[in-house]
Design an enzyme around this catalytic site. Structure first.
Site, PDB file in Angstrom:
ATOM      1  N   HIS A 120      -1.522   3.617  -6.981  1.00  0.00           N
ATOM      2  CA  HIS A 120      -0.491   2.580  -7.007  1.00  0.00           C
ATOM      3  C   HIS A 120      -0.557   1.955  -5.615  1.00  0.00           C
ATOM      4  O   HIS A 120      -1.507   2.221  -4.878  1.00  0.00           O
ATOM      5  CB  HIS A 120       0.879   3.180  -7.348  1.00  0.00           C
ATOM      6  N   ASP A 159      -6.279  -2.963   5.167  1.00  0.00           N
ATOM      7  CA  ASP A 159      -5.725  -4.007   4.298  1.00  0.00           C
ATOM      8  C   ASP A 159      -6.628  -4.290   3.099  1.00  0.00           C
ATOM      9  O   ASP A 159      -7.849  -4.441   3.245  1.00  0.00           O
ATOM     10  CB  ASP A 159      -5.532  -5.298   5.105  1.00  0.00           C
ATOM     11  N   HIS A 160      -6.014  -4.380   1.924  1.00  0.00           N
ATOM     12  CA  HIS A 160      -6.748  -4.632   0.676  1.00  0.00           C
ATOM     13  C   HIS A 160      -7.791  -3.545   0.404  1.00  0.00           C
ATOM     14  O   HIS A 160      -8.864  -3.809  -0.132  1.00  0.00           O
ATOM     15  CB  HIS A 160      -7.377  -6.044   0.683  1.00  0.00           C
ATOM     16  N   GLU A 167       6.663   2.245   4.255  1.00  0.00           N
ATOM     17  CA  GLU A 167       5.965   2.215   2.974  1.00  0.00           C
ATOM     18  C   GLU A 167       6.729   1.319   2.009  1.00  0.00           C
ATOM     19  O   GLU A 167       6.153   0.611   1.179  1.00  0.00           O
ATOM     20  CB  GLU A 167       5.890   3.643   2.407  1.00  0.00           C
TER      21      GLU A 167
END
Lengths: 136, 136, 136, 136, 136, 136
Positions: free
Chosen positions: D39, D79-80, D124
Site C-alpha cells: 500500500h 520517491d515513487h 507517514e
C-alpha cells in the site's frame, strides 16, 4: 531512541470559572470564557512516546495498543463531554489548555508498555497549544 | 463576476435533542451528541459573495465592511456561546451543521452591500462540512 | 512547568541584498530573492513561553496580555511592511528567516510577565521555518 | 545557534513483513500492513539542521544546496519507489515510520556543509510521525 | 437543499501502465509513475451528498449510516491495497486520480438513502485533486 | 467530464494604490495595504481544468504539460516579483485578489490542450480567496 507521536481529536465543551471569585472577577479575568453555559472546541491531542526501536518489528510501540490506551484513558472520558461537569479532574482544576495537557499526562503516565511518555501537546485552537513533559 | 470567500472561526457548545422524543429515542438517533451537558467545536465559517469587480478599487466587496457584518450578524452571537441555550434560532431548530449553515445564511442575506450572498459553508470538524446556497 | 505557544501571522515584503557585494554576486548567492523591488510572504510566527501554571487561574500566562505584547512589539512593526525599508533591525541585517527569528526574540525577551520566552519559530513558507531559543 | 527546517514530500509503497515469521504471525502483528502487494503513503519529511547564522548572508545553511542534498540522498531514492523492493536499507529493515526516520538520518549525517543535522521527522500520515536525533 | 460533505482517507499503492504499449512508451508517457513495483499515496476522499434537511432530526443524511456506506463500498476495498492488483475496476482502467474519482462515484451511486450523490472529490496529493459529478 | 485541479504557490509583493486619488483617500480606502513600500504574501493558486478522461491514459490533461504551462504563463512572471512594479497587467489594474484571479485566467485561457479552463482560485491568505470562472 526514537520519538513516536500520534494525533487524536476530541470535541468538548468547557468554561472558565473560579468558584471563590465573584461573577465580576470571573468576567474580568476570563472574559468570554466565563460564560457558564459553556462553549467548545475541537481539541487536537498529540501524544509522544520515546523508546528503542524493536529490531524484530521495527516499532517503538505497538500502534494498535497505543490507540486503545488513548481511547480508554482519554478520548472515551473527554470526547463529547462537558469537561467542567463530567470529567472528575476539572471539578477542582480549571480546564485551561495548560491544565488539560497536565491532566492527560497524569492519565497516561506509566500506561504505555515498553516506552516512556515523553510529551503531551494539546491544541485548543489551531493557533494555541500547550506542551507538558511531566515533572521537570 | 468574481466570487470572494472569507473564512472565520467561532467556538461554541451544542447538543442534539428533540424535545418530542424520549431520552432513549434521542440517544438512539443522536448517539454521543445527545449529551445535554453539551460538547463543542471550533467551527469554521466560509462566506462567499458574488459580484462585479469595482474598476476603481479592484474589490468585489469592501473587506473591512464584510468583516464587520460577519462580526455583528454571526460571530458576536455564536462565538463562545452554547448554541442551544443562547442563540434564538436553535430554540426550535437542532444545531446540526446543516441547520447552522441555513441559519447563518438567513442572518446574512440582504446585508452585503453591492454583492450577493452566494454560499455559506460551515465546517463542524475538518472532515465534515455543510454548504447552503439559499432557497434553490 | 508548561510551555504555551501562540501562533500569529504577518504579511511583509523583503529582499536579500548585501550592500558590500556587486549585483552579480548578490544574484549568484541570493538568486530570485535578490530582486530589490521585493517579493513577499505570509509569515507565521509561533512564540513559546514557559512557566508554572497559576493554580488560581490555570494559566501560565494571561493570553490577552500575551496577544497585546505580540501586537505591540512585533506585529504592528512587521505586518504590511517592507522589512528591508521600514523595520530598523533589517537596515543592517538581511531579513532571512533565521534573522527574523533572532530579531523577534530580541524584541520579546524580558517582556513577558511571569513567564520565560522559550522559543521563537518563524515560517516563511509552509515548508521552511527557523527556530531560535536565545543565546545558547 | 539557529535551527532551520525544510519540509519535503515523497510518495512510496511499502508493506510490513518479517521473513522469519509465518504468514499468520505477520498478519497478527502487522494487520492490514502485512499485505505484500503493498500500500502507500505521501510521506512528509522534515529535516532540521543547526548552526550559526553567517553574518554575511544571514543563512545557517545555503537552502539551494540543502535542497540538492535532500534530493540526491533521499528523494531521488525513495520517491515513487516501493521501499521494500527498491531501497537497499529496507531489504533487512522493516520500513516502519521509525526505521524510515533512522535511515534518512544515516543517509544525511555528515553531508550538510557548515551545519549539523539536528533532527529527522517523518510523517507517514498527518496523524503519525517519528522523530530521530541520532545516537543519543 | 443542503450539501453535506464527509472526508475520509485511504492509503494505497498504484502505478500507471498501459499493457498495449512498450515499456519505453509507458515510461515516456507516465514517467516515474510507470514503475511497476508501485508507489503510493494517502488519498483524501470527499463525498458530497445533496438533500433536504429533515425537520425532525436536522440532518440531510444520517452520518453514522453515511460513514458505514463509505466504509463498506470504498474504504474496505481500497485502503491498504494495491489498486492495480487488488481492486477489480483497475484491472482495465488505469488508477489515475480522475479514474479513481469516477470509480468511487460508480461504487456509491444509488446507495445513499434519502439523498443524492452530488460530487466525488479525490486528492492524490495535497496539490492535486479530481472532481466527478456523474454523467453530465 | 471530470475536473482536475492543480495547486501552485507564488510569493510576491504588492500594494494598493489608485493614482487618481490623494494619499489620504488611498489610505482611507485601502488602509495598511496603501503602503507603497509594499508588503507581500504566499499566494496559493488553484487552476481547475475540465475535460473527458482519455481512455488510453486515464488523464484529462497531461500533468507534466499543465505544470509547464502554469510555470511559463504565471509562476515565472509572478513569483518573487513586485506585482505592481514588474507585472504588466498591474500597471493599470490594482493587484487585489479578485484582479489577480482574473489576470491569471486571461493568461491561461486557450492555452490548455484538450481541456477547458474551468476556474481560477487565488488565496491571498489562508482565510481569503477569490474564484473566477471567466466571462459569465
Amino acid at each position: 531512541m526514537v520519538l513516536l507521536t500520534r494525533k487524536s481529536e476530541f470535541s468538548s465543551a468547557h468554561y472558565y470559572w473560579n468558584e471563590e471569585w465573584s461573577a465580576e472577577e470571573n468576567q474580568r479575568v476570563f472574559g468570554r470564557c466565563a460564560n457558564r453555559n459553556g462553549h467548545g472546541h475541537n481539541y487536537t491531542l498529540e501524544v509522544t512516546v520515546a523508546g528503542e526501536v524493536d529490531p524484530v518489528t521495527g516499532f517503538v510501540v505497538d500502534l494498535k495498543q497505543l490507540k486503545e490506551i488513548l481511547e480508554d484513558e482519554v478520548l472515551r472520558v473527554y470526547d463529547h463531554r462537558n469537561l467542567n461537569l463530567e470529567v472528575p479532574e476539572f471539578a477542582t482544576r480549571i480546564p485551561t489548555t495548560e491544565n488539560i495537557a497536565i491532566s492527560i499526562w497524569e492519565r497516561l503516565e506509566g500506561k504505555i508498555p515498553n516506552a516512556q511518555l515523553h510529551r503531551v501537546r494539546v491544541y485548543e485552537m489551531p493557533d494555541l497549544f500547550a506542551d507538558y513533559y511531566g515533572e521537570r
